[in-house]
Design an enzyme around this catalytic site. Structure first.
Site, short mmCIF file in Angstrom:
data_model
loop_
_atom_site.label_atom_id
_atom_site.label_comp_id
_atom_site.label_asym_id
_atom_site.label_seq_id
_atom_site.Cartn_x
_atom_site.Cartn_y
_atom_site.Cartn_z
N ASP A 75 60.51 90.66 -20.95
CA ASP A 75 61.24 90.10 -19.81
C ASP A 75 60.44 90.32 -18.53
O ASP A 75 59.67 91.27 -18.40
CB ASP A 75 62.65 90.68 -19.70
N CYS A 100 63.65 98.31 -13.29
CA CYS A 100 64.01 98.44 -14.70
C CYS A 100 62.77 98.47 -15.59
O CYS A 100 62.86 98.51 -16.81
CB CYS A 100 64.93 97.29 -15.12
N HIS A 102 60.27 96.18 -16.00
CA HIS A 102 59.77 94.98 -16.67
C HIS A 102 58.28 94.78 -16.45
O HIS A 102 57.62 94.08 -17.22
CB HIS A 102 60.55 93.76 -16.20
N GLU A 134 67.89 90.20 -16.15
CA GLU A 134 68.84 91.00 -15.38
C GLU A 134 70.09 90.21 -15.01
O GLU A 134 71.17 90.79 -14.85
CB GLU A 134 68.16 91.53 -14.11
N HIS A 161 62.36 98.05 -24.65
CA HIS A 161 62.84 98.41 -23.32
C HIS A 161 62.35 99.81 -23.03
O HIS A 161 62.39 100.68 -23.89
CB HIS A 161 64.36 98.36 -23.24
N HIS A 355 67.02 101.29 -12.89
CA HIS A 355 67.70 100.59 -11.79
C HIS A 355 67.76 101.41 -10.51
O HIS A 355 68.42 101.00 -9.55
CB HIS A 355 69.12 100.13 -12.19
#
Length: 384
Positions: A75, A100, A102, A134, A161, A355
């Protein structure tokens, strides 16, 4: 034209970190990714830039003797967070940050892609650089637009992730659900306003709202099996205009989480039933609205995940850690509902949470992730 080195991947990650962009606006990010793909040996590569989803990028690596198409997703979007890391390569886009990780996801994917651009895989590999994880359900959009058809068909999908509380470069996974599914819930209550001293002439939306919240909170404790998991949280409430007027309207907004799609659907059904009861009890109109989009539970395919875990557990150069399910959401769950596959964690060893404005993943995780995943993909392709 060569496999990206660790230092080159660090430089790529830092460049990506400086240009974070929100969902469906990832134009600079797309252009940088495309530039890096074009720097690779092109003998086995086919690039697709779908006009229907213009910030997405797909790269097919043609296999030498393909038996299947293996997909790998990364992502690419960022979050509306003002960065507070103090890094020399901090975000140059005010109010937006790769909070996050990415940028880590993309860098790992480019490292894997660069390896297979030099060493032709046996099976076809489809790399999907996905916008709008997101928000806006980019994975669902891509699937519904038919991006995974024809040469870019995907038979099984993998994706990672990053996880701050695992050692840098460690691989974490589990059979079953890795991430919960999420669903937004908004509830409107329409009553009848009136003077505070004449409650008998009004239908108080605030009292109905209070009762509704308390009753909905019993769904988890009294309608759900205690050994299963679900969450209902209301984080926003609005009602009334002045202290001495009975409010004619109230609204609450919240979120539902569940480890299976069946659990989410059961919670939704019970909320609807509670809303009907409160409407009848208080003489008001109660209208619930649910929006799940593509954020389904990330339910790992049993067979593929057992195979993935077996490799990672036995590989000498991989630090494998069994992880518990998380209640955070991920739109890869929608793709795994349509295409079998596995999502897993990559440890990035950071004290800050995902986050957060201070999230600073360890870059040492990038190359370890590339090595672990290229090893697994080669192992998977050798299985026939």
């Amino acid at each position: 034209m060569a496999v990206f080195s660790e230092s080159e991947l660090f430089a790529i990650r830092r460049h990506l970190h400086q240009i974070p962009e929100l969902a469906l606006k990832e134009r600079e990010t797309h252009d940088l990714l495309l530039k890096k793909v074009q720097e690779l040996k092109q003998d086995f590569l086919v690039v697709k830039e779908p006009s229907e989803l213009p910030t997405a990028l797909l790269v097919l690596v043609k296999g030498s003797d393909p038996q299947r198409n293996i997909g790998y997703r990364a992502d690419i979007d960022a979050l509306p967070v003002e960065e507070d890391t103090g890094l020399p390569y901090k975000s140059t886009h005010p109010g937006i940050m790769h909070a996050c990780g990415h940028d880590i996801h993309m860098s790992v994917a480019l490292g894997i892609l660069s390896y297979f651009s030099e060493k032709q895989p046996k099976d076809n590999l489809v790399f999907f650089f996905q916008p709008a994880e997101e928000s806006e359900s980019g994975g669902m959009k891509a699937y519904n637009l038919g991006l995974f058809t024809g040469d870019f068909q995907v038979d099984e999908f993998y994706g990672l992730h990053d996880k701050p509380d695992l050692p840098a470069g460690a691989i974490g996974c589990r059979e079953g659900t890795l991430f919960a599914g999420t669903c937004e819930v908004n509830i409107e209550i329409e009553g009848k306003g009136g003077h505070a001293v004449f409650p008998q002439k009004a239908k108080d939306s605030v009292v109905a709202l209070a009762s509704l919240i308390l009753q909905i909170q019993t769904i988890i404790s009294r309608s759900i099996d205690p050994i299963e998991s679900g969450v209902i949280t209301f984080g926003k409430l609005e009602a009334g205009h002045i202290r001495n007027v009975i409010a004619d309207h109230a609204r609450i907004e919240g979120t539902i989480r569940g480890l299976t799609q069946a659990m989410i659907e059961k919670i939704i059904d019970r909320i609807k039933e509670v809303c009907q009861g409160v409407a009848l009890s208080y003489g008001v109109k109660v209208t619930p609205e649910f929006n799940q989009g593509g954020y389904w539970p990330v339910e790992n395919n049993p067979e593929l995940t057992k195979n993935f875990i077996s490799y990672m557990r036995d590989a000498e150069d991989v630090d494998y850690i069994e992880t518990a399910p998380a209640m955070t959401g991920e739109d890869f769950g929608f793709l795994l509902n349509k295409i079998p596959g596995t999502m897993f964690w990559l440890g990035v060893d950071d004290d800050s949470s995902l986050h957060s404005a201070t999230f600073t993943p360890k870059e040492a995780a990038i190359y370890k992730g590339v090595q672990a995943i290229t090893g697994f993909l080669a192992y998977r392709m050798a299985q026939g």
